[in-house]
Design an enzyme around this catalytic site. Structure first.
Site, PDB file in Angstrom:
ATOM      1  CB  THR A   1      -0.969  -0.004   1.194  1.00  0.00           C
ATOM      2  OG1 THR A   1      -0.243  -0.246   2.397  1.00  0.00           O
ATOM      3  CG2 THR A   1      -2.031  -1.084   1.019  1.00  0.00           C
TER       4      THR A   1
ATOM      5  CB  THR B   1      -1.431  -1.421   9.017  1.00  0.00           C
ATOM      6  OG1 THR B   1      -2.342  -0.750   9.841  1.00  0.00           O
ATOM      7  CG2 THR B   1      -2.111  -1.547   7.670  1.00  0.00           C
TER       8      THR B   1
ATOM      9  CG  ASN C   1      -0.260   8.528   8.193  1.00  0.00           C
ATOM     10  OD1 ASN C   1      -0.913   7.503   7.999  1.00  0.00           O
ATOM     11  ND2 ASN C   1       1.053   8.521   8.278  1.00  0.00           N
TER      12      ASN C   1
END
Length: 389
Positions: free
Chosen positions: A152, A185, A384
């Site tokens: 990702t 994650t 983020n």
């Protein structure tokens, strides 16, 4: 040197259009046997994504023949439709494997993993054709493509192997943000061609993750999708002891965990927090995690400032056994604090390199633990703050 290094495994990675970039986003790892035993650990987050809930049920059956993974969408917080989509993904994968590869396989034999933005349904009209393409592309050297497809915000694909005499362990992983204890994650698929029952695999995996993935903490954020899956094919016809298997699995997990923290979003420092002289391992881990997660400590390292006072202040918030006037702290080998007060000149500390090692001696016992973390940078905040847009 990847998940298809052990005998008995094939993998693939393809682009199905889930990512706007057009990069690969669907991966498949298939166990050709003769064994199909497996074990897994999942996120400790109470908010669990649909694929985690599905895969937890699959693991209860003790058999995992394949795992299908997608990036470009987490399928988390998507309600009953999200779970139905996960079920459909497993059913479709099993159907295609039966029809094209002649495998005797059902949806209950297939684990599912997803990663990406939370809160949106997956585009099944793209995902299922992607599964078709992934099945068609399966290859004994397909591990690196599978590793690429699960990325990702990762900047590099992550692969690892531990070779033993006559057998091996391999793995792939993804993860760059929301990296915190109780996994991260991250999606991790580990394979071995050793022969081992489910109980042995479970014991080896839990022992390995306890001292590797559970001891990285980039940003204190726990994900909804974390999955570490270990599959055994038995294709080497070797049956290592539990200790031998644990050592090999731990080697792969440590390698992958270090790759995760090295690739953490926006990081300019790779920081090892070593806590020694603790009364218990739990105390050492608690102190290490507390210091690793302290924003004042993290920003100090981003600014190349060996501010040991912030480290002591963080230690003081824990319940670990220690006396404040007995703690010693070193940064990159310079003992800047002795007996809870200033010692060597902190100007001697060289923070110009990426790797940083902090040593905290509580002087209360013989136990120790290391937590790996990163600094907190402008780039992390930027990435983020703009992630969903």
């Amino acid at each position: 040197m990847t998940v298809t290094h052990p005998k008995g495994f094939k993998a693939s990675g393809v682009a199905a259009g889930l990512k706007a970039s057009g990069n690969p986003d669907v991966a498949l790892v298939v166990n050709d046997g003769p064994d199909y035993t497996a074990a897994a650990v999942f996120t400790g987050n109470r908010v669990k994504a649909a694929p985690v809930l599905w895969s937890q049920q699959v693991l209860k059956g003790g058999v995992v023949r394949a795992v299908v993974l997608n990036s470009g969408g987490a399928n988390a917080c998507t309600g009953s439709q999200g779970f139905r989509d996960t079920h459909s993904t497993a059913e479709h994968t099993a159907s295609v494997l039966r029809s094209t590869k002649k495998l005797m396989i059902g949806p209950g034999d297939i684990a599912v993993c997803s990663t990406g933005l939370i809160g949106e349904l997956l585009p099944m009209g793209k995902l299922l054709p992607g599964v078709n393409a992934a099945v068609k592309a399966l290859a004994a050297d397909g591990g690196p493509r599978a590793a690429e497809a699960i990325m990702t915000t990762d900047t590099v694909a992550k692969n690892a192997v531990a070779q033993r005499e006559g057998w091996s362990v391999g793995g792939i992983a993804k993860g760059a943000g929301m990296l915190a204890p109780a996994l991260a994650t991250m999606l991790v698929v580990i394979t071995t061609d050793a022969s081992a029952d489910n109980e042995t695999l479970d014991a080896a995996l839990r022992a390995a993750t306890r001292v590797t993935f559970d001891r990285i903490d980039a940003d204190g954020c726990m994900s909804t999708n974390d999955t570490v899956l270990l599959m055994a094919s038995g294709a080497s016809d070797r049956q290592p002891t539990l200790a031998e298997l644990t050592a090999a699995v731990t080697e792969v997990c440590h390698d992958l965990a270090q790759q995760l923290i090295a690739d953490a979003e926006g990081a300019t420092k790779h920081i090892a927090i070593e806590v020694a002289g603790a009364a218990s391992e739990a105390d050492a881990v608690q102190v290490g995690r507390t210091v690793a997660g302290n924003n004042l400590v993290k920003t100090a390292f981003f600014g190349n400032d060996p501010n040991w006072g912030r480290i002591l202040a963080a230690v003081g918030t824990t319940t670990a056994a220690f006396e404040p006037d007995r703690i010693d702290v070193a940064i990159n080998g310079v003992w800047v604090c002795k007996n809870g007060a200033a010692a060597e000149d902190r100007a001697k500390v060289d923070l110009s390199q990426r790797d940083v090692r902090v040593t905290i001696n509580l002087r209360e016992g013989e136990m120790s633990a290391t937590i790996w973390t990163t600094d907190l940078s402008h780039a992390y905040v930027h990435e983020n703050s703009a992630y969903s847009s």
